[in-house]
Design a protein around this motif. Structure first.
Motif, mmCIF file in Angstrom:
data_model
loop_
_atom_site.group_PDB
_atom_site.id
_atom_site.type_symbol
_atom_site.label_atom_id
_atom_site.label_comp_id
_atom_site.label_asym_id
_atom_site.label_seq_id
_atom_site.Cartn_x
_atom_site.Cartn_y
_atom_site.Cartn_z
ATOM 1 N N ASP A 169 0.828 -1.205 0.000
ATOM 2 C CA ASP A 169 0.000 0.000 0.000
ATOM 3 C C ASP A 169 0.862 1.255 0.000
ATOM 4 O O ASP A 169 0.522 2.256 -0.640
ATOM 5 N N ALA A 170 1.984 1.222 0.728
ATOM 6 C CA ALA A 170 2.886 2.380 0.735
ATOM 7 C C ALA A 170 3.493 2.606 -0.643
ATOM 8 O O ALA A 170 3.579 3.744 -1.122
ATOM 9 N N ILE A 171 3.904 1.513 -1.302
ATOM 10 C CA ILE A 171 4.458 1.638 -2.648
ATOM 11 C C ILE A 171 3.424 2.190 -3.609
ATOM 12 O O ILE A 171 3.738 2.984 -4.503
ATOM 13 N N ASP A 172 2.170 1.794 -3.425
ATOM 14 C CA ASP A 172 1.098 2.270 -4.295
ATOM 15 C C ASP A 172 0.674 3.704 -3.980
ATOM 16 O O ASP A 172 -0.179 4.263 -4.674
ATOM 17 N N ALA B 265 2.368 -12.011 -10.266
ATOM 18 C CA ALA B 265 1.362 -10.943 -10.239
ATOM 19 C C ALA B 265 0.986 -10.516 -11.650
ATOM 20 O O ALA B 265 -0.199 -10.271 -11.945
ATOM 21 N N PHE B 266 1.971 -10.407 -12.532
ATOM 22 C CA PHE B 266 1.693 -10.022 -13.916
ATOM 23 C C PHE B 266 0.767 -11.032 -14.592
ATOM 24 O O PHE B 266 -0.244 -10.667 -15.207
ATOM 25 N N VAL B 267 1.087 -12.309 -14.461
ATOM 26 C CA VAL B 267 0.271 -13.355 -15.075
ATOM 27 C C VAL B 267 -1.116 -13.400 -14.437
ATOM 28 O O VAL B 267 -2.135 -13.581 -15.126
ATOM 29 N N THR B 268 -1.160 -13.231 -13.121
ATOM 30 C CA THR B 268 -2.454 -13.268 -12.421
ATOM 31 C C THR B 268 -3.391 -12.185 -12.925
ATOM 32 O O THR B 268 -4.567 -12.438 -13.222
ATOM 33 N N VAL B 269 -2.887 -10.967 -13.047
ATOM 34 C CA VAL B 269 -3.732 -9.855 -13.488
ATOM 35 C C VAL B 269 -4.120 -10.020 -14.960
ATOM 36 O O VAL B 269 -5.263 -9.770 -15.342
ATOM 37 N N GLY C 260 7.750 -6.419 -5.952
ATOM 38 C CA GLY C 260 7.533 -7.280 -7.107
ATOM 39 C C GLY C 260 6.059 -7.471 -7.412
ATOM 40 O O GLY C 260 5.632 -7.366 -8.565
ATOM 41 N N ALA C 261 5.262 -7.749 -6.378
ATOM 42 C CA ALA C 261 3.828 -7.932 -6.588
ATOM 43 C C ALA C 261 3.169 -6.650 -7.084
ATOM 44 O O ALA C 261 2.304 -6.680 -7.968
ATOM 45 N N SER C 262 3.583 -5.517 -6.530
ATOM 46 C CA SER C 262 3.002 -4.237 -6.942
ATOM 47 C C SER C 262 3.345 -3.917 -8.396
ATOM 48 O O SER C 262 2.475 -3.510 -9.181
ATOM 49 N N LEU C 263 4.612 -4.105 -8.782
ATOM 50 C CA LEU C 263 5.018 -3.812 -10.156
ATOM 51 C C LEU C 263 4.352 -4.764 -11.145
ATOM 52 O O LEU C 263 3.870 -4.335 -12.211
ATOM 53 N N GLY C 264 4.306 -6.052 -10.819
ATOM 54 C CA GLY C 264 3.663 -7.007 -11.712
ATOM 55 C C GLY C 264 2.199 -6.711 -11.908
ATOM 56 O O GLY C 264 1.673 -6.780 -13.031
ATOM 57 N N ALA C 265 1.495 -6.353 -10.817
ATOM 58 C CA ALA C 265 0.077 -6.018 -10.928
ATOM 59 C C ALA C 265 -0.130 -4.747 -11.747
ATOM 60 O O ALA C 265 -1.072 -4.644 -12.534
ATOM 61 N N PHE C 266 0.771 -3.769 -11.587
ATOM 62 C CA PHE C 266 0.643 -2.524 -12.350
ATOM 63 C C PHE C 266 0.834 -2.775 -13.846
ATOM 64 O O PHE C 266 0.082 -2.266 -14.677
ATOM 65 N N LEU C 267 1.846 -3.571 -14.194
ATOM 66 C CA LEU C 267 2.118 -3.839 -15.609
ATOM 67 C C LEU C 267 0.988 -4.634 -16.254
ATOM 68 O O LEU C 267 0.703 -4.462 -17.448
ATOM 69 N N GLY C 268 0.354 -5.504 -15.482
ATOM 70 C CA GLY C 268 -0.719 -6.312 -16.041
ATOM 71 C C GLY C 268 -2.083 -5.662 -15.988
ATOM 72 O O GLY C 268 -3.023 -6.119 -16.649
#
Length: 494
Positions: free
Chosen positions: A249-252, A370-374, A439-447
């Motif tokens: 949440d802080a990263i976001d 995260a990227f694949v999940t999104v 990693g999870a935040s960046l992957g979710a953002f890219l996807g």
């Protein structure tokens, strides 16, 4: 490992009941805000991030013509404001998030409902569907979820051993600690003391196995390492997953919620430290031996790690009342994340220091998953993305390092306190947690689809004033009668 600090059994008052009392707004806009707030409450209390909650709420609002809506989600409060314009007063609503047990099956149904709303479902029908899913029973009994939660203590042992007796004892002691914490929670005991007394129980279990090892004639299983058993028990108390969520949440950019979550983690960890420290001190004073290692246990081979990670994720999903489809997704995503982690470890260890490779691998695994999940899950299966990512992240949580750092700091029966080494170990655990979150935040953002990124951006006053407004507002707010469309009535009867 429960994701809520306290379970509250508050009777749910459906929107239909409130409508019968005359306590619901009479406009489509007002009902849309009410529905969005209730949906946001449900997903937030189940562990959704601020970003996921805002996206879901705005989808509902936009589907009913509320483009100029402002949403703010903090740790325990959701605030929504809609300004219709043309001299009409703004509609501002605040709702306290109800702490409850995570139920990912309901979150998945909410995601399906939002898709139907975007496809044109009427507000009356959407209210009826939400009331139905909100009151629905969990997909399986509570004792199954409790057993799965306690079983995580066993599954994490698979990272280090295949000894059947250790796995059975880890399962039994894990269930014991889990049920003990659940009992304290049901009494309304503050989270600090839950952790403190939980630490006492862990040391008591370790002391019991130490005593049995000194009396071979009483030990049915033969020698059992108190450290190994304590590692499984302590995993019920280590709050690495909460820390990862707070950092994400802080990263976001949601600093208020992140601060609250991280502060809660600090309080819980302090409670655990105090519990371990006081329990060990009591043991010393009464001459009770507690032999615990303060060195890192060596993980098994790739196959063992893949099995352990997948089983841990699935057990966490069962504890969060996930349905079968979500559990399958959790298993596949966790396998992908762990495989990526192992590949990076093999490649990176030959180039850089071992500790650094762990951080890099802990970033790469969650990012790819995260990227694949999104990309795949969110767009095709409506599974709760945050739930899948949380399950995937549980095996990565540096619980072992946090545990060892605490022991090194406070010392044991056979090892003197070494705060410098302890702080270094805890620092490495924090670095790994940061890597997992990033990693999870960046992957979710890219996807994330571009339209969802747009939903995360608050509209400025300039955008509101310059945009051509196509939806009715002001004195022409659309009033509703609570009637469903003829097609929806026909569907119910059919």
């Amino acid at each position: 490992m429960n994701d809520t600090t306290m379970t509250m059994r508050i009777p749910h008052v459906s929107m239909a009941e409130l409508k019968a009392r005359g306590e619901l707004p009479s406009t489509t806009e007002g009902l849309a805000v009410e529905l969005a707030m209730r949906a946001g409450d449900l997903v937030t209390s189940s562990g959704a991030s601020v970003q996921d909650t805002i996206v879901l709420m705005r989808k509902i609002c936009h589907a009913y013509g509320l483009d100029r809506v402002q949403i703010d989600v903090t740790y325990h409060v959701i605030l929504t404001s809609y300004y219709p314009g043309e001299g009409m007063p703004p509609l501002t609503v605040a709702r306290t998030v109800t702490p409850t047990v995570s139920n990912l099956s309901k979150v998945m149904e909410v995601n399906d409902l939002v898709v139907k709303i975007e496809q044109g479902m009427s507000i009356a029908r959407a209210m009826k569907e939400f009331d139905r899913l909100r009151k629905a029973d969990p997909p399986y009994p509570g004792w199954v979820a409790a057993l799965a939660s306690g079983g995580i203590s066993m599954s994490v042992q698979l990272f280090y051993t295949l000894d059947i007796k250790i796995l059975i004892l880890a399962l039994l002691t894990g269930i014991l600690v889990n049920r003990f914490i659940s009992l304290l929670r049901s009494w309304g005991l503050p989270i600090f003391f839950q952790q403190l007394f939980g630490g006492w129980l862990v040391i008591a279990i370790a002391a019991s196995f130490t005593w049995l090892n000194e009396h071979p004639n009483l030990e049915f299983f033969g020698y059992v390492s108190p450290t190994t058993i304590a590692v499984g028990c302590i995993f019920q108390l280590v709050v690495g997953a909460r820390f990862v969520a707070g950092v994400q949440d802080a990263i976001d950019g949601h600093y208020v919620t992140a601060t609250a979550r991280i502060l809660e983690v600090v309080i819980m960890n302090v409670g655990l430290v105090v519990g371990l420290l006081t329990a060990l001190e009591f043991a010393r004073r009464f001459g009770i031996a507690v032999y615990l290692r303060t060195s890192v246990l060596t993980p098994g081979g790739p196959i063992e790690q893949l099995v352990a990670a997948t089983l841990t994720a699935v057990l966490w999903g069962i504890a969060a009342y996930s349905n079968a489809r979500t559990l399958i997704v959790m298993a596949c995503v966790t396998l992908l994340a762990r495989a990526t982690y192992l590949l990076v470890m093999v490649f990176d260890t030959s180039l850089v220091a071992f500790d650094t490779s762990i951080v890099v691998a802990s970033f790469a695994g969650p990012m790819v998953a995260a990227f694949v999940t999104v990309i795949v899950v969110r767009r095709r299966w409506s599974a709760p993305t945050f739930g899948v990512l949380n399950a995937m992240g549980i095996p990565f949580v540096p619980g072992m390092l946090l545990y060892l750092g605490l022991l090194q700091t406070v010392g044991t029966h056979s090892v003197e306190p070494d705060p410098s080494s302890g702080f270094a170990t805890v620092g490495m655990a924090i670095a790994i947690a940061l890597a997992i979150s990033a990693g999870a935040s960046l992957g979710a953002f890219l996807g994330r689809p571009s339209q969802e990124r747009h939903l995360l951006t608050q509209k400025t006053w300039t955008q509101m004033m310059t945009k051509e407004i196509t939806q009715p507002a002001g004195g022409t707010l659309s009033h509703v009668t609570g009637e469903e469309t003829p097609e929806e009535v026909s569907k119910d009867r059919g």
